[in-house]
Scaffold this motif. Structure first.
Motif, PDB file in Angstrom:
ATOM      1  N   LEU A   1      10.098 -11.343 -63.890  1.00  0.00           N
ATOM      2  CA  LEU A   1      11.174 -11.100 -62.934  1.00  0.00           C
ATOM      3  C   LEU A   1      10.664 -11.410 -61.537  1.00  0.00           C
ATOM      4  CD1 LEU A   1      14.020  -9.937 -62.264  1.00  0.00           C
ATOM      5  CD2 LEU A   1      12.937  -7.680 -62.132  1.00  0.00           C
ATOM      6  N   VAL A   2      11.447 -12.175 -60.775  1.00  0.00           N
ATOM      7  CA  VAL A   2      11.104 -12.491 -59.396  1.00  0.00           C
ATOM      8  C   VAL A   2      12.248 -12.037 -58.504  1.00  0.00           C
ATOM      9  CG1 VAL A   2      10.586 -14.304 -57.722  1.00  0.00           C
ATOM     10  CG2 VAL A   2       9.704 -14.470 -60.049  1.00  0.00           C
ATOM     11  N   MET A   3      11.945 -11.116 -57.603  1.00  0.00           N
ATOM     12  CA  MET A   3      12.929 -10.621 -56.640  1.00  0.00           C
ATOM     13  C   MET A   3      12.489 -11.074 -55.254  1.00  0.00           C
ATOM     14  SD  MET A   3      13.336  -6.760 -58.170  1.00  0.00           S
ATOM     15  CE  MET A   3      11.587  -6.628 -58.594  1.00  0.00           C
ATOM     16  N   GLY A   4      13.288 -11.941 -54.654  1.00  0.00           N
ATOM     17  CA  GLY A   4      12.944 -12.485 -53.346  1.00  0.00           C
ATOM     18  C   GLY A   4      14.163 -12.572 -52.464  1.00  0.00           C
ATOM     19  N   THR A   5      13.956 -13.001 -51.238  1.00  0.00           N
ATOM     20  CA  THR A   5      15.055 -13.169 -50.288  1.00  0.00           C
ATOM     21  C   THR A   5      15.968 -14.295 -50.757  1.00  0.00           C
ATOM     22  OG1 THR A   5      13.656 -12.405 -48.473  1.00  0.00           O
ATOM     23  CG2 THR A   5      15.609 -13.685 -47.891  1.00  0.00           C
ATOM     24  N   GLU A   6      17.273 -14.041 -50.712  1.00  0.00           N
ATOM     25  CA  GLU A   6      18.244 -15.039 -51.145  1.00  0.00           C
ATOM     26  C   GLU A   6      18.770 -15.803 -49.933  1.00  0.00           C
ATOM     27  OE1 GLU A   6      18.894 -15.866 -54.157  1.00  0.00           O
ATOM     28  OE2 GLU A   6      17.842 -14.238 -55.193  1.00  0.00           O
ATOM     29  N   VAL A   7      18.748 -17.125 -50.024  1.00  0.00           N
ATOM     30  CA  VAL A   7      19.204 -17.986 -48.929  1.00  0.00           C
ATOM     31  C   VAL A   7      20.612 -18.483 -49.246  1.00  0.00           C
ATOM     32  CG1 VAL A   7      18.716 -20.080 -47.611  1.00  0.00           C
ATOM     33  CG2 VAL A   7      16.832 -18.666 -48.454  1.00  0.00           C
TER      34      VAL A   7
ATOM     35  N   VAL B   1      12.070  -6.829 -47.090  1.00  0.00           N
ATOM     36  CA  VAL B   1      10.932  -6.116 -46.519  1.00  0.00           C
ATOM     37  C   VAL B   1      11.318  -4.650 -46.415  1.00  0.00           C
ATOM     38  CG1 VAL B   1      10.027  -8.084 -45.231  1.00  0.00           C
ATOM     39  CG2 VAL B   1      11.672  -6.567 -44.144  1.00  0.00           C
ATOM     40  N   ASP B   2      10.318  -3.799 -46.340  1.00  0.00           N
ATOM     41  CA  ASP B   2      10.509  -2.382 -46.079  1.00  0.00           C
ATOM     42  C   ASP B   2      11.482  -1.755 -47.085  1.00  0.00           C
ATOM     43  OD1 ASP B   2       9.960  -0.048 -44.748  1.00  0.00           O
ATOM     44  OD2 ASP B   2      10.362  -0.870 -42.773  1.00  0.00           O
ATOM     45  N   GLU B   3      12.552  -1.107 -46.598  1.00  0.00           N
ATOM     46  CA  GLU B   3      13.478  -0.396 -47.487  1.00  0.00           C
ATOM     47  C   GLU B   3      14.254  -1.352 -48.386  1.00  0.00           C
ATOM     48  OE1 GLU B   3      13.701   2.692 -48.135  1.00  0.00           O
ATOM     49  OE2 GLU B   3      12.257   3.337 -46.621  1.00  0.00           O
ATOM     50  N   ASN B   4      14.433  -2.605 -47.967  1.00  0.00           N
ATOM     51  CA  ASN B   4      15.124  -3.563 -48.832  1.00  0.00           C
ATOM     52  C   ASN B   4      14.324  -3.826 -50.106  1.00  0.00           C
ATOM     53  OD1 ASN B   4      17.307  -3.844 -47.168  1.00  0.00           O
ATOM     54  ND2 ASN B   4      16.601  -5.732 -46.191  1.00  0.00           N
ATOM     55  N   LYS B   5      13.002  -3.797 -50.007  1.00  0.00           N
ATOM     56  CA  LYS B   5      12.175  -3.956 -51.201  1.00  0.00           C
ATOM     57  C   LYS B   5      12.357  -2.773 -52.142  1.00  0.00           C
ATOM     58  CE  LYS B   5       8.422  -7.068 -49.903  1.00  0.00           C
ATOM     59  NZ  LYS B   5       6.962  -7.253 -49.788  1.00  0.00           N
TER      60      LYS B   5
ATOM     61  N   ARG C   1      14.706  -0.405 -57.169  1.00  0.00           N
ATOM     62  CA  ARG C   1      15.592   0.563 -57.827  1.00  0.00           C
ATOM     63  C   ARG C   1      16.668  -0.150 -58.627  1.00  0.00           C
ATOM     64  NH1 ARG C   1      15.810   2.739 -52.546  1.00  0.00           N
ATOM     65  NH2 ARG C   1      14.308   4.438 -52.215  1.00  0.00           N
ATOM     66  N   ALA C   2      17.228  -1.212 -58.061  1.00  0.00           N
ATOM     67  CA  ALA C   2      18.288  -1.943 -58.755  1.00  0.00           C
ATOM     68  C   ALA C   2      17.768  -2.588 -60.033  1.00  0.00           C
ATOM     69  CB  ALA C   2      18.877  -3.007 -57.830  1.00  0.00           C
ATOM     70  N   ALA C   3      16.510  -3.036 -60.016  1.00  0.00           N
ATOM     71  CA  ALA C   3      15.948  -3.723 -61.182  1.00  0.00           C
ATOM     72  C   ALA C   3      15.467  -2.759 -62.259  1.00  0.00           C
ATOM     73  CB  ALA C   3      14.797  -4.627 -60.742  1.00  0.00           C
ATOM     74  N   PHE C   4      14.932  -1.607 -61.857  1.00  0.00           N
ATOM     75  CA  PHE C   4      14.312  -0.693 -62.819  1.00  0.00           C
ATOM     76  C   PHE C   4      15.102   0.590 -63.053  1.00  0.00           C
ATOM     77  CE2 PHE C   4      10.842  -3.460 -61.752  1.00  0.00           C
ATOM     78  CZ  PHE C   4      10.069  -3.526 -62.900  1.00  0.00           C
ATOM     79  N   GLY C   5      16.086   0.874 -62.215  1.00  0.00           N
ATOM     80  CA  GLY C   5      16.889   2.069 -62.409  1.00  0.00           C
ATOM     81  C   GLY C   5      16.062   3.334 -62.276  1.00  0.00           C
ATOM     82  N   ASP C   6      16.241   4.237 -63.250  1.00  0.00           N
ATOM     83  CA  ASP C   6      15.545   5.522 -63.206  1.00  0.00           C
ATOM     84  C   ASP C   6      14.177   5.488 -63.872  1.00  0.00           C
ATOM     85  OD1 ASP C   6      17.738   6.649 -61.926  1.00  0.00           O
ATOM     86  OD2 ASP C   6      18.731   7.133 -63.832  1.00  0.00           O
TER      87      ASP C   6
END
Length: 500
Positions: free
Chosen positions: A146-152, A170-174, A179-184
């Motif tokens: 899984l790759v989570m990066g900035t979307e252009v 960055v920061d809280e966006n990471k 959280r969105a990818a792994f949930g609880d």
């Protein structure tokens, strides 16, 4: 507030028994040794946008750096993304990400991060870099799931240069992306290197900081799951800001120098080309003993020189080494290359019978050169040889070709091949080493009952041994499939074949 003191060093992280664990890692400064992403944005700018875009990126990099370190990390990255991406075709960015960046990324892999990252059962990367720029390398070469990066954002197939919501990761966006990818169910391991990684690291069961160690040695390429065999792009070295400035300043001078070098090779008599090249900074080294020339009047068949393939200039430097023009047969050559070539070039039709008849006719007129690999590879591998040449004559002389370039590659798969000679000669001091090997013994040639494949494999082995290369079964089709991503895969690490 979470601080670096809250996390242990990555050196304290155990890497055994992690087959069922999930790891989430930052990229720059964590998975990679380098903490700056400028060189990779510079590669996208130059390879997909050209020298002017690289210049604009270089001019705006001080602003990006000021914003990054003193105002907002997100703002600095936005400047880099806009300058490097705005207006580029999305397909061009994807092509650079697949065919150019992996070579440079793979040479900067952090050994401690890779020690922890590689054995985990689920590998994830959370980065501020644009996902489109890093995903191909992370998934194809590092096995990331899984790759989570900035979307252009894009418009009609082109990048706008602006960032989609929620913005730069960055920061809280990471933390929100994790959280969105792994949930609880939080991942077992989090790896980061700076304070803007702390929010996502705090969500992991175990978190480790990667200390800044600029002298740490990168992971050797043989430790990667897949080897970087085929790669494209014009730049030889990773363009740091200083090197990018040198490239920009050198290009006008280098182009004029390339024109002068090409003119010397095309207009001067071949016996003088060797000395003209040396005077113009082109180094030609000749090793071994070449055979004497064979002419049509002698009644003997010409010698067929079997060359390893490095650039389109191989036959020209072969002729330079011999001091006489040697015609060459080739599968493809641009019209411009034909015009400026100082030797005769003959196109092959790819019909085996037609090509064989044409080569036999040319050999009756004198010596001839051929590069039976058919395509080039920048890594120390010889691609599969065509066995056509072995059916035509027993007068076979293998030639091992090596070239050295410090700034620009003289080959391309994505770009205009007509510029290949110019880019090679634009290097400050390009070099070619031509090694003439012994003529194939009569007892190993077709005349002694050997098959054409046996002869081709023998020649490939002796050239590979001379160059300390490996032989592979890869072909031109494999190369273009890998670089264009037609099947979404990259070739596995090559296996030695036919005794090579």
């Amino acid at each position: 507030m979470t601080t670096a003191a809250c996390f242990r060093s990555i050196h304290d992280c155990a890497s055994t028994g992690r087959e069922n664990d999930a790891v989430v890692a930052d990229m720059d400064g964590t998975l990679l040794r380098g903490r700056s992403s400028f060189p990779y944005f510079a590669l996208v700018a130059f390879e997909a946008g050209g020298a002017l875009r690289l210049l604009f990126l270089l001019l705006l990099s001080p602003l990006a750096g000021f914003l990054y370190y003193f105002i907002s990390e997100s703002a600095g990255i936005r400047v880099l993304i806009f300058t490097a991406f705005a207006g580029l075709r999305v397909s061009d960015i994807e092509s650079v990400a697949r065919a150019v960046l992996p070579k440079f990324y793979s040479g900067d892999l952090h050994p401690e991060s890779w020690r922890v990252f590689s054995p985990c059962g689920k590998r994830c990367v959370l980065t501020a870099n644009p996902r489109i720029m890093v995903e191909a390398f992370l998934k194809d070469f590092l096995g990331a799931d899984l790759v989570m990066g900035t979307e252009v954002s894009t418009f009609k197939g082109r990048a706008t240069g602006f960032v989609k919501a929620p913005g730069v990761l960055v920061d809280e966006n990471k933390a929100a992306a994790l959280r969105a990818a792994f949930g609880d169910t939080p991942p077992e391991i989090g790896l980061g290197d700076r304070h803007t990684d702390f929010p996502f690291m705090s969500l992991c069961k175990e978190s480790y900081i990667v200390p800044k160690l600029p002298k740490v040695k990168a992971v050797s390429v043989d430790k990667l799951p897949k080897a970087v065999i085929f790669h494209d792009g014009r730049l030889v070295q990773k363009p740091t800001p200083f090197l990018a400035l040198l490239i920009i300043l050198w290009i006008p001078v280098g182009f004029l120098l390339a024109c002068l070098r090409i003119a010397a090779g095309a207009l001067l008599p071949m016996p003088l080309v060797y000395y003209a090249f040396w005077a113009l900074g082109v180094r030609v080294t000749v090793k071994g003993t070449p055979p004497p020339p064979v002419t049509k009047s002698s009644g003997k068949s010409g010698v067929l020189f079997i060359c390893s393939h490095r650039t389109l200039l191989d036959p020209i430097f072969l002729s330079t080494a011999l001091g006489r023009p040697i015609p060459a047969v080739t599968y493809s050559v641009s019209r411009l290359s034909e015009i400026i070539s100082p030797i005769k070039t003959v196109r092959l039709s790819r019909d085996r019978a037609t090509d064989a008849a044409m080569i036999r006719k040319l050999l009756q007129e004198g010596d001839l050169a051929i590069c039976p690999e058919g395509t080039t590879c920048r890594e120390p591998f010889l691609l599969r040889f065509s066995s056509l040449f072995a059916e035509l004559t027993d007068e076979l002389v293998p030639v091992a070709m090596v070239n050295r370039m410090s700034m620009f590659h003289g080959t391309t798969a994505r770009g205009w091949k007509g510029m290949d000679p110019f880019y090679f000669f634009m290097n400050p001091s390009p070099a070619y080493e031509v090694t003439f090997l012994n003529k194939v013994p009569r007892e190993l040639a077709r005349g002694a009952g050997k098959s054409s494949h046996d002869v081709a494999n023998y020649i490939q082995r002796v050239i590979a041994a001379t160059l300390s290369y490996e032989c592979t079964a890869f072909t031109r089709k494999d190369k273009y499939t890998a670089l264009t991503g037609n099947d979404g895969t990259v070739p596995e690490r090559p296996k030695q074949v036919m005794g090579c």
